[in-house]
Motif scaffolding. Structure first.
Motif, PDB file in Angstrom:
ATOM      1  N   SER A 126      81.631  71.253 -19.102  1.00 50.86           N
ATOM      2  CA  SER A 126      82.510  72.159 -18.358  1.00 50.86           C
ATOM      3  C   SER A 126      83.494  72.838 -19.297  1.00 50.86           C
ATOM      4  N   GLY A 127      84.105  72.072 -20.196  1.00 51.64           N
ATOM      5  CA  GLY A 127      85.047  72.659 -21.146  1.00 51.64           C
ATOM      6  C   GLY A 127      84.373  73.606 -22.114  1.00 51.64           C
ATOM      7  N   ILE A 128      83.185  73.222 -22.610  1.00 51.84           N
ATOM      8  CA  ILE A 128      82.432  74.101 -23.510  1.00 51.84           C
ATOM      9  C   ILE A 128      82.117  75.420 -22.826  1.00 51.84           C
ATOM     10  N   GLN A 129      81.618  75.329 -21.586  1.00 51.22           N
ATOM     11  CA  GLN A 129      81.204  76.524 -20.864  1.00 51.22           C
ATOM     12  C   GLN A 129      82.387  77.441 -20.563  1.00 51.22           C
ATOM     13  N   GLU A 130      83.558  76.852 -20.329  1.00 53.74           N
ATOM     14  CA  GLU A 130      84.751  77.656 -20.037  1.00 53.74           C
ATOM     15  C   GLU A 130      85.062  78.611 -21.186  1.00 53.74           C
ATOM     16  N   VAL A 131      84.983  78.101 -22.420  1.00 48.62           N
ATOM     17  CA  VAL A 131      85.265  78.936 -23.583  1.00 48.62           C
ATOM     18  C   VAL A 131      84.142  79.935 -23.834  1.00 48.62           C
TER      19      VAL A 131
ATOM     20  N   ALA B 190      87.431  67.687 -20.784  1.00 45.60           N
ATOM     21  CA  ALA B 190      87.120  69.124 -20.750  1.00 45.60           C
ATOM     22  C   ALA B 190      87.819  69.839 -21.904  1.00 45.60           C
ATOM     23  N   GLY B 191      89.048  69.409 -22.217  1.00 47.20           N
ATOM     24  CA  GLY B 191      89.750  69.979 -23.359  1.00 47.20           C
ATOM     25  C   GLY B 191      89.043  69.693 -24.668  1.00 47.20           C
TER      26      GLY B 191
ATOM     27  N   ARG C 115      86.393  72.221 -24.824  1.00 48.63           N
ATOM     28  CA  ARG C 115      86.951  73.536 -25.185  1.00 48.63           C
ATOM     29  C   ARG C 115      87.217  73.617 -26.686  1.00 48.63           C
TER      30      ARG C 115
ATOM     31  N   ALA D  52      83.936  74.134 -28.582  1.00 48.98           N
ATOM     32  CA  ALA D  52      83.427  75.506 -28.455  1.00 48.98           C
ATOM     33  C   ALA D  52      84.272  76.488 -29.265  1.00 48.98           C
ATOM     34  N   GLU D  53      85.586  76.299 -29.249  1.00 49.86           N
ATOM     35  CA  GLU D  53      86.459  77.176 -30.031  1.00 49.86           C
ATOM     36  C   GLU D  53      86.156  77.066 -31.520  1.00 49.86           C
TER      37      GLU D  53
END
Length: 352
Positions: A87-92, A310-311, A314, A317-318
Motif C-alpha cells: 500500500s505504501g509503495i503504491q501510494e508513491v 506503509a511508511g 513509501r 519507493a521514494e
C-alpha cells in the motif's frame, strides 16, 4: 474489442500531419505551442498511450518497477505486513504515474529468474527487493544486470545482503530489528520472566538471523541461562505458529513468555493457550511483532511492536525513484519499532 487509438487517429482529429503529432507528443521542436496543445488534447480525449515496445526500443524508461515475493503463497493471504508495505509503495508510485509489476514465486531461484526475464524484456526500470537472505544471490545478480534496486530490510551496513560491499545502483531501507528485540526482552525481563521463547519466521532470512542473535546477546547481558531463552523457526503461518506453541507449552518447564515474529502467529498462539486452559497473561505472556487490527481485537489485546509499515513502503519507493532519477545509492533507516504494552503481558505467577 475496442481498437487502440493510433497516431493516425490523433492526426485526423487535430487536423495535422502524423509527423506533427510525433513532434508534439515527444516534445520535439517543429510545431507551434498551439498545435502541440491541440495534439495533446486530442490524444487525451482518445485515450491514447505510448506503445510500451516502441518506448523501450527508443531507449525511454518503461514507467514500471517490479516487486517479487519469494514466499510460500499460503503464508501471504492473512499476513498484514505485505499488504501495508505494498500500500505504501503504491501510494508513491501512483503519484509519479509509475506502475507496479508484482509476482509471487516459490523461492529465491525463481525470483532471480523473474529478474533476469524482466531485464531482458525491459519490463521494469528497477525493482524493490524484500526479505534479504543471510546468503543472498540477488545483490550480485542485480548489480551484474545493471538493474537499479532497493532492498527492504537491509541492515544499512556495507556488507548488507550478499556479505560483500554493496554494488552500485543498490540502495536499502531498514529498521533496527536488533534494538527492537532487545527492547522486547528487556520488557519481559522487567516483568519477571526468565523462560522466554521466540517463535521466529523463516530461517535464512537476514532479519530472522538478526532477531535471534539479538535475543541471545540480550539474554547474556541480563544473565539469563541460554536454555531458558531461545528461538524456534517457522514459515510465518498460523498453522506452524499454533503447532510450535503446542509443543512449547507441553514441555516439562514451558516458557512463561512467547514472542512471535508476526501478528498471525501470535493470535494463533493465544488461541492455542486458551484451548489448553492456560490463561493469558495469568500464566503466559504474549508479544507480537508488527501490530495490526488482529492484535487489537483479540482478547486479551496483544502487546505488540508498532511501526508505520506503509511508511516503510513509501520510503522504499521514494528511494527507488531517486535512484532512477540519477541519485546515489544509499541506506536509509526507518523508525524504530515501538513496543506497546497491552493486556497480554504481565508478571509470571511465582509458582509457575
Amino acid at each position: 474489442m475496442a481498437r487502440r487509438p493510433t497516431i493516425k487517429d490523433i492526426a485526423r482529429g487535430a487536423g495535422v500531419s502524423e509527423s506533427a503529432v510525433s513532434f508534439a507528443l515527444n516534445g520535439r521542436p517543429g510545431v507551434s505551442e498551439g498545435t502541440r496543445a491541440r495534439v495533446r488534447r486530442v490524444a487525451e480525449e482518445l485515450g491514447w498511450q505510448p506503445h510500451h515496445a516502441a518506448r523501450v526500443l527508443s531507449g525511454e524508461r518503461c514507467g514500471a518497477v517490479g516487486l517479487v515475493l519469494a514466499r510460500p503463497a499460503h503464508t501471504l493471504g492473512v499476513e498484514s505486513f505485505f499488504l501495508q508495505l505494498v500500500s505504501g509503495i503504491q501510494e508513491v508510485l501512483s503519484a509519479g504515474r509509475t506502475a507496479l509489476l508484482f509476482q509471487v514465486v516459490e523461492d529465491v531461484d525463481a525470483e532471480c529468474a523473474v529478474h533476469r526475464r524482466w531485464w531482458a524484456e525491459r519490463r521494469v526500470d528497477g525493482v524493490i527487493v524484500v526479505d534479504p537472505r543471510t546468503q543472498d544471490p540477488r545483490p550480485e545478480l542485480l548489480a551484474g544486470l545493471g538493474l537499479p534496486a532497493v532492498f527492504v530490510g537491509g541492515t544499512g551496513e556495507p556488507e548488507a545482503g550478499a556479505g560483500v560491499e554493496a554494488p552500485p545502483q543498490l540502495s536499502s531501507v531498514w529498521a533496527d530489528d536488533a534494538r527492537a528485540m532487545a527492547g522486547v526482552l528487556e520488557h519481559l525481563h522487567g516483568l519477571g520472566h526468565r523462560r522466554i521463547t521466540h517463535v521466529a519466521g523463516l530461517p535464512g532470512l537476514a532479519h530472522t538471523a538478526r532477531r535471534i542473535a539479538s535475543l541471545r546477546a540480550e539474554a547474556r547481558r541480563l544473565g539469563l541461562p541460554e536454555d531458558h531463552v531461545r528461538s524456534v523457526t517457522t514459515d510465518y503461518s498460523d498453522t506452524e505458529g499454533a503447532a510450535a506453541t503446542r509443543r512449547l507449552l507441553a514441555e516439562p518447564e514451558p516458557p512463561t513468555a512467547l514472542v512471535y515474529d508476526n501478528d498471525v502467529m501470535a493470535v494463533a498462539g493465544s488461541a492455542v493457550a486458551a484451548g489448553l486452559g492456560i490463561p493469558v497473561p495469568g500464566r503466559l505472556s504474549i508479544v507480537a511483532w508488527d501490530d495490526s487490527a488482529l492484535c487489537r481485537v483479540t482478547h486479551p489485546r496483544l502487546t505488540a511492536l508498532v511501526r508505520d509499515t506503509a511508511g516503510f513502503g513509501r520510503l522504499a519507493a521514494e528511494e527507488l525513484l531517486a535512484l532512477l532519477a540519477g541519485g546515489p545509492p544509499r541506506a536509509r533507516e526507518s523508525e524504530l519499532p515501538r513496543l506497546e504494552p497491552r493486556e497480554s503481558t504481565a508478571p509470571p505467577p511465582t509458582s509457575y
